[in-house]
Design an enzyme around this catalytic site. Structure first.
Site, PDB file in Angstrom:
ATOM      1  N   GLU A 122      48.303  52.271  47.485  1.00  0.00           N
ATOM      2  CA  GLU A 122      48.379  51.909  45.996  1.00  0.00           C
ATOM      3  C   GLU A 122      48.699  53.047  45.015  1.00  0.00           C
ATOM      4  O   GLU A 122      48.374  53.317  44.173  1.00  0.00           O
ATOM      5  CB  GLU A 122      46.994  51.326  45.901  1.00  0.00           C
ATOM      6  CG  GLU A 122      46.976  49.937  46.612  1.00  0.00           C
ATOM      7  CD  GLU A 122      45.485  49.272  46.245  1.00  0.00           C
ATOM      8  OE1 GLU A 122      44.712  50.000  45.774  1.00  0.00           O
ATOM      9  OE2 GLU A 122      45.599  48.250  46.335  1.00  0.00           O
ATOM     10  N   ASP A 163      41.461  42.623  51.936  1.00  0.00           N
ATOM     11  CA  ASP A 163      40.794  43.246  51.014  1.00  0.00           C
ATOM     12  C   ASP A 163      39.195  42.442  50.413  1.00  0.00           C
ATOM     13  O   ASP A 163      39.432  42.128  49.550  1.00  0.00           O
ATOM     14  CB  ASP A 163      41.666  43.345  49.493  1.00  0.00           C
ATOM     15  CG  ASP A 163      41.055  44.750  48.992  1.00  0.00           C
ATOM     16  OD1 ASP A 163      40.206  45.232  49.329  1.00  0.00           O
ATOM     17  OD2 ASP A 163      41.674  44.796  47.925  1.00  0.00           O
ATOM     18  N   GLU A 192      33.705  42.240  43.869  1.00  0.00           N
ATOM     19  CA  GLU A 192      35.093  42.393  43.117  1.00  0.00           C
ATOM     20  C   GLU A 192      35.755  40.830  43.364  1.00  0.00           C
ATOM     21  O   GLU A 192      36.426  40.374  42.487  1.00  0.00           O
ATOM     22  CB  GLU A 192      36.134  43.386  43.701  1.00  0.00           C
ATOM     23  CG  GLU A 192      37.421  43.163  43.391  1.00  0.00           C
ATOM     24  CD  GLU A 192      38.276  44.412  44.113  1.00  0.00           C
ATOM     25  OE1 GLU A 192      37.889  44.952  44.745  1.00  0.00           O
ATOM     26  OE2 GLU A 192      39.468  44.307  43.689  1.00  0.00           O
TER      27      GLU A 192
END
Ligand code: BDP
Length: 707
Positions: free
Chosen positions: A307, A380, A408
């Site tokens: 990323e 993820d 998240e």
């Protein structure tokens, strides 16, 4: 007695029988509230903890243990035990091999460096409770364990309990930035007040250490994996050193996330190439500098070539080259490198395959003090993922499991989702490398991405603290059961009243399956809103990278839904051990919970329930919402058992969760219906609003994006 006096006495008695809610039930004390026990239990604790006989020499760690026992017993019984050098009936005797009374024959070797033993014994004719360990930190852990036993109904007169962690490293990873924002943080700002450190040491740091030590967490990475080089500069090292000083008595070491390009940014070098001698020298000097300030510094956590983060691949080198260079710098000081396997390149095929593809071939090429840190699943931190294929596939490399405590993708801190079952599910999975070896059996370390912030209750919601708790306890002992941990936590956090405990535990254990159902049932994944990951957005198809788009993951169309990772598709199934690969290759033998993770199936595919895939999907979304409705109803019945402030807090959060669960269900069904072209099964409530309404929602200031 006069009537008025009788009336007053009655009132006083009634008041005494009412649970005495303390004015400070704001969640700050976590599972360390030490409120008065019911009278019978209280006297049971009292006779076992009349005095404390500490081991010698009195170290800061031992001081912390004695202080905690005093605080705990005083809270639970109203009477603080005396610290004494005399062996007396009812003493809590803290003993190491050096200080133990002669004649004690204990299995010291089995306790290791951090383990402890709690045992009720007769010594020189006195009934005492032994808290024994090889080290002062073992005694601290044992003291916390005794306090836990006292609060969770153990028979304190017949204790015989031995516990030692299998994993040497049990860490929190803070994704905290130096400006106090927190990436994926939903509990306020970072608790590290970098600006005021090192001079000002917030009292909260001690409470943080106490809470972690009570679980056995022994390391903390202070800063975000998306690291700034500044964290390695002298001023920030001084700040980290101040935190390390506070944590040291509690057995917690400090680690830092290291930015791979720091030699360029801080050292003025032209390159960060790991094979360049000047770069290697820079890291060595940096490591020496860190250890001068923090002699027990734990090591580096690194996110590289992921990323947009810099890494060895920028110089044509591989992950082992990068990790080994840092390892070399840390070796003289005994530090470790935790090198993350969360990598995926743009447009390199199935994103789920990339971690394994990049790392598995490097097995055996890492220095001994390097660990590869692997997320529990290959995408993820979704509500449910199959276990990561790297777990078990690198037998020559120490592996750290990375779990996300902060939610998240699971409704932030407003949704009540107890993660114990998620953690347990992955730890217990048989990797079949070889058969019978679970994920837990493959690990050297466990890391949890923290959900802690400046909110008074630490985690953004009372129930999210249970996730911190469960993570820590499982890192200490992966054989513990999530439901038992929920029970322990409830008894210490809310109430020990049996009916209420059962009710709350059942809410907690059902909550994980609920979120899977109302967000991503049957193996669906990554349907969340862009960037912030709040709310449903299965329609998103316009992001820069294909593998950031929900449509990439669910692939819903007229022909069906799901990502074909079977040998006919991306063949990600081949990354698993042969037994698993064969099972996952066919939809009929794939666990239904993972079905659409591995297969693209027609809408009329039949499931075990006898329903078509479409009907089952709808039923699961409905089941998820129903489960939240049920949680809310249960909580409402507990009003008399929970202090009013926390009861009201949770009530308000559950209302939000129910509304958002309905929103998830409605928006996803509206969208998937547009993809399938099928009518809703008879009797099913249509979505409340139009698909376009859901698509138009924006959340520009959603929390957790970091700085
Ligand atoms: C994802 C988060 C992102 C993290 C990244 C990571 O969305 O904020 O930086 O993982 O783990 O879950 O590196």
């Amino acid at each position: 007695m006069k009537t008025w006096a009788r009336g007053l006495a009655g009132l006083l008695l009634a008041a005494a029988l009412q649970p005495a809610w303390s004015a400070v039930e704001d969640g700050y004390e976590l599972w360390q509230r030490y409120r008065a026990l019911p009278p019978v239990t209280q006297s049971e604790v009292l006779v076992r903890a009349l005095s404390i006989l500490p081991a010698t020499p009195m170290t800061p760690t031992l001081q912390a243990a004695v202080a905690e026992l005093k605080r705990g017993v005083a809270g639970l019984t109203g009477r603080e035990p005396a610290v004494s050098a005399q062996l007396a009936d009812g003493a809590l005797l803290l003993a190491t091999p050096a200080s133990a009374p002669a004649g004690l024959n204990l299995p010291w070797a089995e306790l290791g460096r951090e383990g402890y033993l709690l045992r009720s014994v007769k010594l020189q004719g006195r009934a005492v409770t032994l808290i024994a360990a090889n080290t002062d930190i073992g005694l601290l852990y044992g003291s916390f364990a005794w306090l836990r036993a006292a609060q969770t109904g153990a028979d304190l007169g017949k204790l015989d309990l031995r516990s030692a962690p299998r994993l040497g490293l049990r860490l929190l990873n803070h994704w905290d930035n130096l400006d106090r924002t927190v990436e994926r943080g939903y509990a306020g700002a970072s608790i590290w007040d970098w600006w005021k450190l090192p001079d000002i040491r917030d009292a909260r740091y001690v409470d943080y250490a106490r809470a972690n030590a009570s679980l056995g967490i022994n390391g903390t990475v202070l800063n975000n994996v998306n690291a700034k080089a500044d964290s390695l500069t002298a001023p920030f090292l001084a700040k980290a050193a101040a935190l390390a000083d506070v944590f040291r008595p509690y057995g917690i070491r400090v680690y830092l996330s290291a930015r791979f390009s720091a030699p360029v940014e801080l050292g003025g070098l032209k390159t960060a190439d790991p094979l360049d001698p000047a770069v290697r020298a820079w890291w060595k000097a940096k490591a020496d500098e860190i250890y001068r300030r923090i002699p027990d510094f734990g090591g580096f956590l690194v996110k590289a070539n992921s990323e947009g983060q810099p890494g060895p691949q920028d110089y044509g080198r591989n992950h082992a080259d990068g990790a080994n260079m840092l390892a070399e710098a840390l070796t003289p000081h005994g530090g470790v490198v935790m090198w993350r396997a969360f990598v995926y390149a743009p447009d390199a095929g199935d994103r789920a395959k990339q971690g394994y593809a990049e790392f598995q071939p490097l097995d055996g090429r890492f220095a001994p003090n390097v660990m590869v840190q692997v997320k529990n699943g290959a995408i993820d931190f979704q509500p449910r993922e199959p276990f990561h294929p790297l777990l078990g596939a690198m037998p020559k490399t120490p592996l750290a499991l990375e779990l996300q405590i902060t939610k998240e993708y699971l409704g932030f801190s407003t949704h009540l989702v107890y993660l114990g079952p998620l953690f347990e599910e992955v730890l217990r999975t048989d990797t079949q490398r070889p058969s019978g070896v679970t994920v837990a059996g493959q690990l050297t370390a466990m890391a949890g991405v923290a959900n802690i912030g400046t909110d008074r209750n630490w985690c953004g919601s009372h129930f999210d603290c249970a996730n911190w708790y469960a993570f820590g306890r499982l890192a200490w002992n992966a054989d513990l059961h999530a439901s038992d941990l929920a029970r322990e936590w409830v008894m210490q956090t809310f109430t020990a009243k049996p009916g209420a405990v059962d009710s709350i535990v059942s809410m907690m254990t059902a909550s994980r399956e609920a979120v899977v159902d109302y967000m991503t049932p049957l193996g669906l994944h990554h349907l969340m809103g862009t960037g912030h990951h709040h709310g449903p957005a299965p329609w998103v198809d316009n992001l820069e990278r294909a593998d950031w788009n929900p449509v990439y993951f669910h692939r819903a169309g007229r022909d069906g839904i799901g990502f074909d990772r079977s040998p006919r598709g991306s063949n990600a199934t081949a990354q698993y051990a042969p037994g698993w690969a064969a099972r996952l290759a066919r939809p009929e033998t794939t666990p239904e919970e993972w079905l659409l993770w591995f297969h693209h199936l027609p809408w009329d595919y039949r499931l075990a329930s006898g329903r078509t895939l479409w009907a089952e999907l709808v039923a699961r979304y409905d089941r998820g919402v129903a489960s939240v409705v049920d949680m809310r109803a249960r909580w409402a019945t507990l009003q008399a058992d929970i202090d009013p402030v926390r009861h009201a807090d949770v009530t308000a959060y559950l209302a939000v969760q129910e509304a958002e669960a309905r929103w998830w269900r409605d928006a996803c069904l509206a969208y998937f219906q547009s993809a399938s072209g099928l009518p809703l099964p008879p009797g099913v409530r249509p979505p409340e609003r139009s698909l376009n309404d859901y698509k138009a929602l924006r959340f520009n200031f959603a929390p957790g994006r970091g700085g």
